[in-house]
Design a protein around this motif. Structure first.
Motif, PDB file in Angstrom:
ATOM      1  N   GLU A 109      42.593  38.284  47.637  1.00  0.00           N
ATOM      2  CA  GLU A 109      42.645  38.526  46.246  1.00  0.00           C
ATOM      3  C   GLU A 109      42.656  37.083  45.654  1.00  0.00           C
ATOM      4  O   GLU A 109      42.196  36.864  44.465  1.00  0.00           O
ATOM      5  CB  GLU A 109      43.968  39.139  45.790  1.00  0.00           C
ATOM      6  CG  GLU A 109      43.792  40.734  46.294  1.00  0.00           C
ATOM      7  CD  GLU A 109      44.838  41.564  45.747  1.00  0.00           C
ATOM      8  OE1 GLU A 109      45.407  41.365  44.470  1.00  0.00           O
ATOM      9  OE2 GLU A 109      45.295  42.599  46.372  1.00  0.00           O
ATOM     10  N   LEU A 110      43.327  36.190  46.337  1.00  0.00           N
ATOM     11  CA  LEU A 110      43.240  34.737  45.698  1.00  0.00           C
ATOM     12  C   LEU A 110      42.007  34.194  45.549  1.00  0.00           C
ATOM     13  O   LEU A 110      41.223  33.647  44.603  1.00  0.00           O
ATOM     14  CB  LEU A 110      44.227  33.676  46.579  1.00  0.00           C
ATOM     15  CG  LEU A 110      44.291  32.511  46.051  1.00  0.00           C
ATOM     16  CD1 LEU A 110      45.157  32.514  44.528  1.00  0.00           C
ATOM     17  CD2 LEU A 110      45.350  31.611  47.016  1.00  0.00           C
ATOM     18  N   GLY A 115      37.099  32.733  42.437  1.00  0.00           N
ATOM     19  CA  GLY A 115      35.655  32.542  42.732  1.00  0.00           C
ATOM     20  C   GLY A 115      35.234  32.154  44.121  1.00  0.00           C
ATOM     21  O   GLY A 115      34.009  31.455  44.187  1.00  0.00           O
ATOM     22  N   PHE A 116      36.081  32.004  45.137  1.00  0.00           N
ATOM     23  CA  PHE A 116      35.518  31.250  46.379  1.00  0.00           C
ATOM     24  C   PHE A 116      35.293  32.439  47.385  1.00  0.00           C
ATOM     25  O   PHE A 116      35.799  33.682  47.117  1.00  0.00           O
ATOM     26  CB  PHE A 116      36.591  30.300  46.681  1.00  0.00           C
ATOM     27  CG  PHE A 116      36.603  28.880  45.975  1.00  0.00           C
ATOM     28  CD1 PHE A 116      35.794  28.015  46.440  1.00  0.00           C
ATOM     29  CD2 PHE A 116      37.188  29.127  44.542  1.00  0.00           C
ATOM     30  CE1 PHE A 116      35.737  26.845  45.600  1.00  0.00           C
ATOM     31  CE2 PHE A 116      37.182  27.874  44.107  1.00  0.00           C
ATOM     32  CZ  PHE A 116      36.410  26.623  44.583  1.00  0.00           C
ATOM     33  N   GLU A 117      34.765  32.157  48.423  1.00  0.00           N
ATOM     34  CA  GLU A 117      34.353  33.078  49.379  1.00  0.00           C
ATOM     35  C   GLU A 117      35.471  33.345  50.345  1.00  0.00           C
ATOM     36  O   GLU A 117      35.457  34.593  50.709  1.00  0.00           O
ATOM     37  CB  GLU A 117      33.078  32.360  50.328  1.00  0.00           C
ATOM     38  CG  GLU A 117      32.500  33.379  51.325  1.00  0.00           C
ATOM     39  CD  GLU A 117      31.321  32.879  52.061  1.00  0.00           C
ATOM     40  OE1 GLU A 117      30.639  33.502  52.938  1.00  0.00           O
ATOM     41  OE2 GLU A 117      31.298  31.448  51.913  1.00  0.00           O
ATOM     42  N   ALA A 297      52.145  39.353  43.504  1.00  0.00           N
ATOM     43  CA  ALA A 297      52.591  40.211  42.400  1.00  0.00           C
ATOM     44  C   ALA A 297      52.278  39.340  41.300  1.00  0.00           C
ATOM     45  O   ALA A 297      51.642  39.871  40.014  1.00  0.00           O
ATOM     46  CB  ALA A 297      53.976  40.521  42.627  1.00  0.00           C
ATOM     47  N   ALA A 298      52.290  37.992  41.081  1.00  0.00           N
ATOM     48  CA  ALA A 298      52.273  37.036  40.070  1.00  0.00           C
ATOM     49  C   ALA A 298      50.610  37.106  39.891  1.00  0.00           C
ATOM     50  O   ALA A 298      50.195  37.025  38.570  1.00  0.00           O
ATOM     51  CB  ALA A 298      52.745  35.669  40.427  1.00  0.00           C
ATOM     52  N   LEU A 299      49.827  36.980  40.883  1.00  0.00           N
ATOM     53  CA  LEU A 299      48.283  36.737  40.595  1.00  0.00           C
ATOM     54  C   LEU A 299      47.892  38.202  40.029  1.00  0.00           C
ATOM     55  O   LEU A 299      46.995  38.123  39.223  1.00  0.00           O
ATOM     56  CB  LEU A 299      47.748  36.636  41.904  1.00  0.00           C
ATOM     57  CG  LEU A 299      46.181  36.283  42.072  1.00  0.00           C
ATOM     58  CD1 LEU A 299      45.807  35.193  41.576  1.00  0.00           C
ATOM     59  CD2 LEU A 299      45.859  36.369  43.489  1.00  0.00           C
TER      60      LEU A 299
END
Length: 404
Positions: A109-110, A115-117, A297-299
């Motif tokens: 998810e990060l 926007g990274f692979e 959760a923050a993300l």
């Protein structure tokens, strides 16, 4: 008892036994610490830990909780639920028992959010920078490092087997000049937002000079994630570089995401290489499940409430405008850090102490922690600050400001 093993007793008046080598006093091996301590005191550089209570009443403009999520109920519930389900600790390194489904979910998810692979989660932003710099270099590699880079990038350069060339701050032409004289693998490293003054690196120009010379670009986005880019997706997203094949970024989970830990984001083949070669990943215990759960959760909360990123920038600009209008010298913030100049190291220390006594916590940077030798207060804007709190903070800083 055999005769030759019997103890020898000296009678009164008999000659003393020959003296052996004198032993130094117990603990003498650390006597040099006293001299070092005294030197720090004379220079005014003694650091002191200040344990804070859970309910401390001071207004905090020193911490890095840019989005005000460290105590958000949804984030703390995520951390608590992860601890209950996965345990208090990761129980081992990521390659042994320290990887959980929760870590994998956070990485996926990060990476998608920024926007990274791919992404790789480590125990801190510091270890993430060590991993990225040391694993992407070798003997014969040239590392070009900005003079204002964070200590973790500097230490990564020191630990690598590469040749490091430090170039003037935020100067793409200097980076290009350093790279042009090198034939072989090369890596340029920079902060996205520099932690002392809060200014942003010229990332598009840096990427251009790197590509002209087939060099990779590594960006520490610790102070950009959650503040810059669409909905807080980071400085690389804002610069149009997210997901590029020759760009790697590191982030921390302990600032905008209010948790703890770090991550490296980039092409999948870079992440696979780090898993196999980065010592600060291989030999370190995995991130605690509670930290991973809180960060996830923050993300997700930031994804639903992107206005938090914009608010953090608004608060920083408002602090800067109010303080400079009153006559103080402050650097225009590019993200959420506001740097206010002090006339001397002693004045900076006294100013910060006076602010604390008045109920406001601010950062205090002075030599040798600042590369330019200029002492300053460092203020961190938070998205959850109210207008009344901003007014109170500005009032306190102005009321306690030292005379120039």
């Amino acid at each position: 008892m055999p005769q030759d093993s019997a103890p020898t007793l000296l009678r009164e008046g008999s000659p003393a036994a020959p003296a052996g080598p004198r032993r130094p006093p117990h603990g003498a091996a650390f006597d040099w610490l006293d001299e070092a301590r005294d030197a720090r005191r004379r220079a005014g550089l003694t650091r002191t830990l200040r344990p804070r209570p859970a309910d401390h009443p001071l207004l905090d403009l020193a911490g890095n909780d840019y989005l005000g999520l460290a105590r958000h109920p949804e984030v703390t519930r995520g951390a608590a639920a992860a601890a209950h389900r996965w345990g208090a600790g990761a129980t081992g390194s990521r390659l042994v028992t320290g990887s959980t489904e929760l870590h994998a979910r956070l990485e996926a998810e990060l990476a998608a959010f920024c926007g990274f692979e791919a992404a790789l989660v480590l125990s801190s932003g510091y270890t993430a920078n060590l991993a990225a710099v040391t694993a992407l270099t070798a003997a014969g590699t040239l590392v070009v490092s900005d003079a204002g880079n964070h200590a973790s990038l500097i230490d990564g350069c020191r630990l690598s087997r590469a040749r490091t060339e430090v170039v003037p701050h935020a100067d793409p032409k200097a980076v290009g000049a350093a790279l042009s004289g090198h034939d072989g693998r090369a890596l340029a490293v920079t902060d996205s937002v520099f932690s002392v003054d809060g200014d942003a690196a010229p990332l598009p120009a840096l990427a251009e000079v790197c590509r002209m010379r087939a060099a990779a670009l590594l960006v520490d986005d610790a102070h950009g994630l959650g503040v810059l880019g669409e909905g807080g997706r980071g400085a690389l997203w804002a610069a149009g570089l997210a997901g590029d094949a020759d760009v790697v970024t590191t982030v921390t989970l302990s600032k905008s995401l209010g948790s703890q830990g770090g991550a490296v984001l980039g092409p999948a083949r870079v992440i696979e290489h780090l898993v196999n070669t980065a010592r600060s990943f291989i030999f370190d215990t995995g991130l605690a499940p509670a930290a991973a759960g809180g960060a996830l959760a923050a993300l997700r909360l930031l994804g639903r409430e992107p206005q938090r990123a914009a608010r953090a920038g608004q608060v920083a600009r408002k602090l800067h405008e109010r303080l400079t209008a009153a006559g103080l010298v402050a650097v225009r913030p590019d993200a959420a850090v506001v740097s206010v100049r002090a006339p001397s190291p002693e004045a900076a220390v006294g100013w910060a102490a006076d602010c604390r006594a008045a109920g406001l916590v601010v950062g205090c940077f002075r030599p040798p922690s600042v590369p330019d030798g200029i002492s300053r207060l460092r203020l961190t804007a938070r998205a959850d600050l109210t207008d009344d709190q901003i007014d109170a903070a500005v009032g306190t800083i102005l009321a306690t400001a030292p005379a120039v």
